[in-house]
Design an enzyme around this catalytic site. Structure first.
Site, mmCIF file in Angstrom:
data_model
loop_
_atom_site.group_PDB
_atom_site.id
_atom_site.type_symbol
_atom_site.label_atom_id
_atom_site.label_comp_id
_atom_site.label_asym_id
_atom_site.label_seq_id
_atom_site.Cartn_x
_atom_site.Cartn_y
_atom_site.Cartn_z
ATOM 1 N N GLY A 523 -73.390 -6.026 -11.449
ATOM 2 C CA GLY A 523 -72.659 -4.798 -11.173
ATOM 3 C C GLY A 523 -72.064 -4.840 -9.781
ATOM 4 N N VAL A 524 -70.985 -4.094 -9.597
ATOM 5 C CA VAL A 524 -70.364 -4.002 -8.283
ATOM 6 C C VAL A 524 -70.054 -2.542 -8.033
ATOM 7 C CG1 VAL A 524 -68.454 -4.758 -6.835
ATOM 8 C CG2 VAL A 524 -69.303 -6.250 -8.636
ATOM 9 N N GLY A 525 -70.431 -2.054 -6.867
ATOM 10 C CA GLY A 525 -70.148 -0.663 -6.549
ATOM 11 C C GLY A 525 -69.589 -0.543 -5.150
ATOM 12 N N GLY A 526 -69.383 0.678 -4.705
ATOM 13 C CA GLY A 526 -68.856 0.898 -3.370
ATOM 14 C C GLY A 526 -69.781 0.322 -2.317
ATOM 15 N N PHE A 527 -71.046 0.296 -2.646
ATOM 16 C CA PHE A 527 -72.073 -0.140 -1.719
ATOM 17 C C PHE A 527 -72.093 -1.661 -1.587
ATOM 18 C CE2 PHE A 527 -76.427 -1.482 -1.020
ATOM 19 C CZ PHE A 527 -76.931 -0.588 -0.101
ATOM 20 N N ASP A 640 -73.734 12.734 -8.382
ATOM 21 C CA ASP A 640 -72.903 11.727 -9.027
ATOM 22 C C ASP A 640 -73.469 11.389 -10.411
ATOM 23 O OD1 ASP A 640 -70.713 10.123 -9.242
ATOM 24 O OD2 ASP A 640 -71.473 8.511 -7.954
#
Ligand SMILES: *[C@@H]1O[C@H](CO)[C@@H](O)[C@H](O)[C@H]1NC(C)=O
Ligand SMILES: *[C@@H]1O[C@H](CO)[C@@H](O)[C@H](O)[C@H]1NC(C)=O
Ligand SMILES: *[C@@H]1O[C@H](CO)[C@@H](O)[C@H](O)[C@H]1NC(C)=O
Ligand SMILES: *[C@@H]1O[C@H](CO)[C@@H](O)[C@H](O)[C@H]1NC(C)=O
Ligand SMILES: *[C@@H]1O[C@H](CO)[C@@H](O)[C@H](O)[C@H]1NC(C)=O
Ligand SMILES: *[C@@H]1O[C@H](CO)[C@@H](O)[C@H](O)[C@H]1NC(C)=O
Ligand SMILES: *[C@@H]1O[C@H](CO)[C@@H](O)[C@H](O)[C@H]1NC(C)=O
Ligand SMILES: *[C@@H]1O[C@H](CO)[C@@H](O)[C@H](O)[C@H]1NC(C)=O
Ligand SMILES: *[C@@H]1O[C@H](CO)[C@@H](O)[C@H](O)[C@H]1NC(C)=O
Ligand SMILES: *[C@@H]1O[C@H](CO)[C@@H](O)[C@H](O)[C@H]1NC(C)=O
Ligand SMILES: *[C@@H]1O[C@H](CO)[C@@H](O)[C@H](O)[C@H]1NC(C)=O
Length: 844
Positions: A523-527, A640
């Site tokens: 997964g890839v997120g803003g973090f 969220d």
């Protein structure tokens, strides 16, 4: 599914090596009893438990019983799944050495035994003249602490008659009352207590060695759980201290370096604590200016009107000279020790020492009864390093002058009680009186109605949660064990994670992710990126590594650690630990084998979820959110909520994740000016957007969108659709009003949903999407309605006969005016425009 799990867990137990604990003093026998069992058994630690029959007086009327159900949070069926039941005062008699202090450990698992409800059980326990428990309700205690089982440990003065008499006395003040016990340990122990100086008095001390004690806290500071079998012969259990740390001032933890030798100064001091306790420590950190200005503080909840002995364990692991590290020790804001210097006490590095202090905790009106322990450098002595250190801490309650050790039952929060009562009423079908005192009026009738119809044996208890952050004692419940979990599966892992947050080294993380191999990215997120990894030689975890360039990451990182290390719940994703090293910020979570909810709904080639599965997942997520809103010390707003933040473990249990944006009531005094609303488009509460006013009802709105998403299997926002269909929330509401919702539900579900159930579900989702927060149900109501929808699906005929309460107007909780503190430019302008349209849309 459940019974399979149990078989599997039992297999793990059988595979462990059997390693019976020997008493130190061979001449004084020790007893480890599995009460009510028909034979001998072995627990998950490999300890052997024997039958209790021969220690009872056969003229007493007692019964044996099996627990009606097995809570998955139990560390082992032995000794908890069987019990000895007493309906009149009855005694155990143990032959013991008349000269030896004794550990007495009592294990309680509140369940239903022989149709007796643990809820009705109130009793006292008296041992050798000391009152250990009085009006004790294992049920209430477990409820308040959100634990599945309770262990009480006592250290008794020698029984000079050579016989230890342990008497169970059912309360006469409560109808149907009975006493029960699942396990008893009587273990001889050496004299490890001496008189302790009373803090705040110059020359008074407490005669600890002639008193009996109850263990309140036993911590391996800066280290990990140490099981009874790993103790230095006294079968004590040691816990990680981080859940008790006050605020965000965690300091730093460290471990003795491999070449260092840690040696007891005398043979007898081996019994004080195992070397593992001394080889880890917590100190304040590397910045002397920061250290001067704060106290490294722990907070513990205790019973008022008792004297407590605090035993501080120290072992200097770095320094070798006097006054390199000098610090003050405060207990309840009073100086217990000025200029503490471990080297001055121990003589050299690597030599353990301990110090005892006593303090009286009086009953303060309106204040939680607590013990605060704080360390700060003694600036006036100008030590070479402005720092403090602590390796271990124990807190014992001392019997009062009447030989009493019993405190009152803890008080569960109202919301917790209510949620529990609702949950349980669905589950047992037997305890209609559970609800009596809790739910009145309409809700009461409705809940009682469900009790009658229910057939489900599903377990709905909240567990693994702490009722109020740091305050209660999770001791003894979050059991079992990091060290031995090498070949574990994820069910074992959640018990592990239910323990506490752990500190990983960067090299462990690098090794676990094959040096952050891109093929392991899940997964890839803003973090930053999330990797699938392995720790402890086989345990699967999810590893979230911050993007070093993201400044926002730092606060979110801290928010998440702070939140998750204090929140434990079956339906919240578990943080296992973190790594903060070389500027890296890494979080390690329980691995969720089935990924996000969204990837099972649409744009996927995974098999479609059944309606029941979807309901179960929604109920689980609702439970997690309900806990966030009401179960913790402050209301926590997730901010969220969306289908990608609802994760599924290998057993399809839903877990709410991603607390990076969460806000608590304690954040209220932040007064930054706001520019942009955080959260995800398509799920955002229009009221929050308009007024920037954040309440827990904003989460309810988002959850309403999730419910429709689950029903319709389409994204919350789909800009490629005709205008009125772009926003799922608007479109579903429109269809619901026109009565055409049927047409937009997931084709896979067509004909598979009971119409009554569909109506209940859609009505609930619709109410969540009310324009004004005030008109939206609370998360507790949502949960209740979803549970009912489940009943309508599973057993429609019976359920239909009962009228439901109309949207019972729960008083709206106060709103939190939280103002945002960041600007962010990454919002897609196109999306923003769409959202603007949605907000201005008069369709609502
Ligand atoms: C068993 O209980 C009876 C009556 O309570 C008592 O008279 C008797 O002494 C007890 N026996 C033992 C071995 O303690
Ligand atoms: C062991 O117990 C006996 C009494 O049964 C006592 O005399 C002896 O001192 C004890 N030994 C130790 C090491 O505690
Ligand atoms: C054990 O203690 C209880 C309560 O103190 C007492 O009533 C009982 O008589 C004692 N039993 C024996 C055999 O001494
Ligand atoms: C116990 O039961 C009796 C008779 O049923 C009843 O009168 C009494 O009020 C009950 N007491 C409590 C505390 O419930
Ligand atoms: C407790 O310990 C102190 C000092 O070690 C000793 O003087 C005292 O007699 C002991 N008291 C008892 C009851 O053993
Ligand atoms: C331990 O000692 C050896 C030999 O003195 C040294 O080579 C090694 O670097 C030391 N290891 C650590 C971790 O300090
Ligand atoms: C503590 O003692 C005071 C005075 O004796 C009493 O009023 C109070 O109720 C006690 N508190 C508890 C929790 O027992
Ligand atoms: C100690 O002081 C802190 C802050 O000054 C306060 O919040 C806390 O209640 C005090 N603790 C006790 C036990 O008095
Ligand atoms: C640390 O705690 C003590 C006791 O509450 C207090 O007097 C002191 O001011 C605190 N020190 C700092 C730096 O906050
Ligand atoms: C604990 O109880 C014992 C025996 O009843 C008594 O001698 C001792 O003084 C009590 N301890 C305290 C602190 O009151
Ligand atoms: C017993 O415990 C219950 C529950 O905590 C409480 O409501 C009740 O007042 C207690 N009774 C006594 C006599 O302390």
């Amino acid at each position: 599914m459940k019974s399979k799990t149990h078989i599997f867990i039992s297999l793990i137990f059988l595979c462990l090596t059997i390693n019976t604990i020997q008493a130190q003093n061979k001449t004084s026998p020790s007893y480890v009893l599995d009460c009510g069992a028909s034979g001998d058994g072995t627990d998950s630690d490999g300890r052997k438990w024997t039958q209790d029959t021969k220690f009872l007086n056969s003229s007493d009327k007692t019964a044996t019983a099996k627990a009606q159900s097995q809570d998955p949070a139990l560390p082992s069926p032995v000794p908890y799944m069987t019990a000895r039941i007493f309906t009149s005062p009855s005694s155990y008699m143990f032959p013991v050495s008349p000269a030896t202090r004794l550990w007495l450990r009592l294990h309680f698992y509140p369940s239903t035994y022989n149709n007796l409800f643990a809820l009705d059980s109130y009793f006292s326990v008296v041992a050798d003249g000391f009152t250990l428990l009085k009006n004790f309700s294992a049920f209430i205690t477990a409820e308040a602490l959100t634990q599945a089982y309770i262990v009480r440990e006592f250290s008794l003065t020698p029984a000079i008659s050579g016989k230890l008499n342990v008497t169970f006395i059912p309360s006469t003040e409560h109808n149907r009352s009975f006493a029960f016990v699942n396990g008893i340990e009587v273990i001889p122990m050496p004299d490890i207590f001496q008189p302790a100086a009373l803090v705040g008095f110059n020359d008074q001390s407490v005669d600890v060695n002639s008193s009996s004690l109850q263990t309140m806290i036993r911590l391996n500071v800066g280290g990990q759980y140490i099981s009874a079998t790993k103790d230095s012969g006294l079968t004590r259990t040691w816990y990680d201290d981080s859940p008790y740390i006050f605020g965000a001032g965690l300091g730093v933890t460290f471990h003795a370096d491999q070449n260092a030798t840690i040696k007891y100064s005398t043979d007898a001091s081996k019994e004080i604590a195992p070397l593992d306790v001394y080889s880890t420590a917590r100190s304040m950190g590397g910045n002397p200016e920061v250290n001067k200005k704060y106290n490294l503080t722990w907070v513990f909840q205790v019973d008022a009107n008792f004297t407590y002995v605090l035993r501080f364990h120290f072992c200097e692991l770095l320094f070798t000279k006097v006054n390199q590290r000098s610090f003050d020790i405060y207990i309840n804001n009073q100086t217990a020790q000025h200029g503490a210097d471990v080297i001055a006490w121990s003589g050299s590095r690597g030599v353990p020492v301990y110090k005892d202090f006593a303090i009286y905790v009086s009953d303060q009106v309106g204040v939680d009864d607590q013990i605060w322990v704080a360390l700060t450098p003694t600036v006036s002595m100008n030590p070479e390093f402005m720092d403090a250190i602590l390796n271990g801490l124990e807190i014992f309650k001392v019997n009062d002058s009447s030989g009493n050790l019993a405190g009152p039952n803890p008080v569960p929060s109202d919301m917790l009680l209510q949620a529990e009562a609702k949950g349980r009423s669905f589950s047992s079908g037997s305890s209609s009186h559970v609800i009596g005192g809790v739910a009145g009026g309409i809700a009461g009738c409705a809940v009682a109605a469900v009790v009658v119809i229910t057939v489900s044996k599903k377990r709905k208890r909240m567990n693994n949660g702490q009722s109020s952050g740091i305050n209660w004692l999770p001791l003894y419940s979050h059991s079992h064990t990091t060290a031995q979990s090498t070949n574990s599966n994820s069910s074992h892992l959640s018990t592990l994670a239910a323990g506490f947050c752990r500190h990983f080294s960067f090299s462990e993380i690098k090794h676990g992710t094959k040096n952050f191999n891109e093929s392991l990215v899940i997964g890839v997120g803003g973090f930053g990126k999330v990797y699938k990894g392995v720790i402890d030689g086989g345990t699967k975890v999810a590893i979230k590594r911050s993007n070093p360039s993201s400044e926002q990451g730092i606060t979110e990182f801290q928010t998440e650690i702070e939140m998750l290390s204090k929140l434990r719940h079956k339906h919240l994703v578990s943080l296992i630990g973190f790594c903060e090293e070389d500027g890296e910020m890494i979080l390690v979570y329980d691995y969720m084998a089935n990924g996000t909810l969204r990837e099972h709904l649409y744009e996927t080639n995974k098999p479609s979820l059944s309606w029941k599965q979807r309901l179960d997942i929604c109920i689980g997520a609702a439970r997690g959110l309900h806990y966030l809103h009401t179960g913790a010390k402050y209301t926590i707003i997730h901010r969220d909520v969306k289908t990608t933040n609802i994760l599924l473990d290998d057993k399809w249990v839903a877990k709410v994740s991603d607390f990076g944006l969460s806000k608590t009531g304690s954040d209220l005094n932040q007064t930054h000016v706001s520019t942009v609303v955080k959260g995800s488009f398509g799920y955002l509460d229009p009221e929050y957007f308009r007024r920037q006013q954040l309440t827990e009802k904003s989460d309810v709105y988002s959850f309403g969108v999730v419910l429709f998403e689950v029903l319709c299997a389409r994204p919350a926002l789909n800009p490629s659709l005709p205008k009125e269909q772009i926003s799922l929330a608007d479109w579903a509401l429109l269809c619901q009003r026109k009565g055409t919702l049927d047409e937009i539900i997931d084709p896979q579900l067509k004909g598979k949903i009971n119409p009554e159930c569909l109506k209940k579900f859609a009505d609930t989702a619709q109410k969540c999407l009310a324009d004004h927060g005030l008109h939206r149900p609370s998360m507790g109501d949502v949960l209740w309605n979803l549970e009912f929808a489940m009943q309508l699906q599973e057993n429609p005929e019976a359920a239909k006969r009962f009228q439901l309460p109309e949207n019972n107007s729960e008083k709206d909780r106060e709103t939190l005016d939280v103002v945002e503190d960041t600007t962010e430019g990454e919002v897609d302008e196109h999306m923003k425009a769409i959202f603007q349209q949605l907000v201005n849309s008069s369709a609502r």
